[in-house]
Design a protein around this motif. Structure first.
Motif, mmCIF file in Angstrom:
data_model
loop_
_atom_site.group_PDB
_atom_site.id
_atom_site.type_symbol
_atom_site.label_atom_id
_atom_site.label_comp_id
_atom_site.label_asym_id
_atom_site.label_seq_id
_atom_site.Cartn_x
_atom_site.Cartn_y
_atom_site.Cartn_z
ATOM 1 N N PHE A 130 0.928 -1.043 -0.042
ATOM 2 C CA PHE A 130 0.100 0.042 -0.160
ATOM 3 C C PHE A 130 0.833 1.216 0.143
ATOM 4 O O PHE A 130 0.742 2.098 -0.875
ATOM 5 N N LEU A 131 1.988 1.209 0.911
ATOM 6 C CA LEU A 131 2.636 2.285 0.885
ATOM 7 C C LEU A 131 3.274 2.545 -0.403
ATOM 8 O O LEU A 131 3.714 3.910 -0.770
ATOM 9 N N ARG A 132 3.759 1.568 -1.212
ATOM 10 C CA ARG A 132 4.807 1.743 -2.436
ATOM 11 C C ARG A 132 3.585 2.251 -3.399
ATOM 12 O O ARG A 132 4.201 3.231 -4.253
ATOM 13 N N GLN A 133 2.247 1.837 -3.328
ATOM 14 C CA GLN A 133 1.377 2.445 -4.268
ATOM 15 C C GLN A 133 1.221 3.931 -4.019
ATOM 16 O O GLN A 133 1.110 4.789 -5.075
ATOM 17 N N VAL A 134 0.949 4.401 -2.766
ATOM 18 C CA VAL A 134 0.811 5.607 -2.391
ATOM 19 C C VAL A 134 2.025 6.660 -2.994
ATOM 20 O O VAL A 134 1.821 7.798 -3.594
ATOM 21 N N GLU A 139 4.770 10.290 -7.192
ATOM 22 C CA GLU A 139 5.704 10.369 -8.147
ATOM 23 C C GLU A 139 4.801 10.436 -9.517
ATOM 24 O O GLU A 139 5.457 11.343 -10.190
ATOM 25 N N ASP A 140 3.690 9.920 -9.537
ATOM 26 C CA ASP A 140 3.296 10.207 -10.917
ATOM 27 C C ASP A 140 2.400 11.214 -11.278
ATOM 28 O O ASP A 140 1.624 11.523 -12.090
ATOM 29 N N LYS A 141 2.221 12.077 -9.896
ATOM 30 C CA LYS A 141 1.573 13.274 -9.730
ATOM 31 C C LYS A 141 0.026 13.069 -9.994
ATOM 32 O O LYS A 141 -0.705 13.652 -10.557
ATOM 33 N N GLU A 142 -0.439 11.783 -9.431
ATOM 34 C CA GLU A 142 -1.746 11.285 -9.470
ATOM 35 C C GLU A 142 -2.488 12.056 -8.310
ATOM 36 O O GLU A 142 -3.620 12.270 -8.216
ATOM 37 N N ILE A 143 -1.692 12.200 -7.199
ATOM 38 C CA ILE A 143 -2.150 12.637 -6.019
ATOM 39 C C ILE A 143 -0.894 13.715 -5.194
ATOM 40 O O ILE A 143 0.164 13.528 -5.716
ATOM 41 N N ARG A 144 -1.545 14.442 -4.406
ATOM 42 C CA ARG A 144 -0.433 15.483 -3.875
ATOM 43 C C ARG A 144 0.339 15.009 -2.920
ATOM 44 O O ARG A 144 0.167 13.660 -2.279
ATOM 45 N N PRO A 145 1.579 15.371 -2.613
ATOM 46 C CA PRO A 145 2.458 14.823 -1.746
ATOM 47 C C PRO A 145 1.725 14.474 -0.217
ATOM 48 O O PRO A 145 1.205 15.585 0.270
ATOM 49 N N ILE A 146 2.016 13.474 0.391
ATOM 50 C CA ILE A 146 1.493 13.439 1.740
ATOM 51 C C ILE A 146 2.358 12.312 2.439
ATOM 52 O O ILE A 146 2.719 11.320 1.744
ATOM 53 N N HIS A 147 2.857 12.491 3.624
ATOM 54 C CA HIS A 147 3.547 11.516 4.449
ATOM 55 C C HIS A 147 2.744 10.341 4.748
ATOM 56 O O HIS A 147 1.624 10.596 5.038
ATOM 57 N N PRO A 148 3.124 9.111 4.243
ATOM 58 C CA PRO A 148 2.373 7.879 4.557
ATOM 59 C C PRO A 148 1.804 7.900 6.039
ATOM 60 O O PRO A 148 0.490 7.384 6.130
ATOM 61 N N ALA A 149 2.512 8.343 7.143
ATOM 62 C CA ALA A 149 1.833 8.433 8.459
ATOM 63 C C ALA A 149 0.687 9.155 8.375
ATOM 64 O O ALA A 149 -0.330 8.908 9.226
#
Length: 201
Positions: A130-134, A139-149
């Motif tokens: 899951f974390l790798r997917q996020v 990286e693909d700019k599909e979503i904004r940057p967010i810390h997994p935590a």
């Protein structure tokens, strides 16, 4: 046989109430016997110790859901589907066992290492996929940057807090139990929608 099943179930229900109110460390076998309306000797006949009784309840509730959590987050589903599935199934599980969040929180604060070891079998939750997917979605700019935590905290808090704060929420919103449970049904869809929408660029 039916009588034995009925008595055992009565004990388990009583134990859930006592464990929620007093925690594992504070609960006594006499408290559970009193709650179940039986004598202590009969309680010991069915369950030799408080620890054994706790393990049975734990296995019936948290223990059954933990493998499913690992299954969800390590599956081939896309990251957003995992959030949707977890939120829906977690809320379903707690609607069936309303004592669960407070029970887990009490034990984590009283005996964190021992309880978490029991809860996860000595291993960490399997959320690496899951974390790798996020990370890839960022990286693909599909979503904004967010810390997994932060993402994990958002999912957990939005699912868990309404149950922890149920008395306060009912007072503030002037809702009864039936209305509360209806709102929780709605949150199975609303929570993942809210989180996923918040991540869009």
């Amino acid at each position: 046989m039916d009588t034995e099943k009925s008595t055992e179930q009565k004990i388990l229900e009583a134990a859930k109430k006592v464990f929620v109110a007093k925690g594992m460390a504070g609960a006594r076998m006499q408290d559970i016997a009193d709650e179940a309306g039986i004598n202590k000797a009969l309680l010991h006949y069915y369950f030799r110790s408080k620890e054994k009784l706790f393990e049975v309840i734990f296995t019936e509730t948290v223990g059954r859901f933990i493998p499913r959590v690992n299954e969800i987050f390590s599956s081939d589903m896309i990251w957003s589907e995992k959030i949707e599935t977890f939120a829906s199934e977690y809320i379903d599980k707690v609607l069936e066992n309303p004592f669960l969040p407070l029970f887990v929180m009490n034990e984590m604060h009283k005996q964190p290492e021992e309880f978490l070891k029991k809860m996860w079998g000595g291993e960490k939750p399997q959320i690496e996929t899951f974390l790798r997917q996020v990370k890839k979605a960022v990286e693909d700019k599909e979503i904004r940057p967010i810390h997994p935590a932060h993402l994990i905290m958002n999912v957990m808090s939005l699912c868990i807090f309404p149950f922890i704060g149920k008395p306060m929420l009912q007072m503030i919103a002037s809702i009864n139990d039936q209305q509360f449970f209806q709102l929780m049904e709605e949150r199975k869809v609303m929570v993942p929608q809210f989180i996923i929408q918040s991540l869009k660029l």
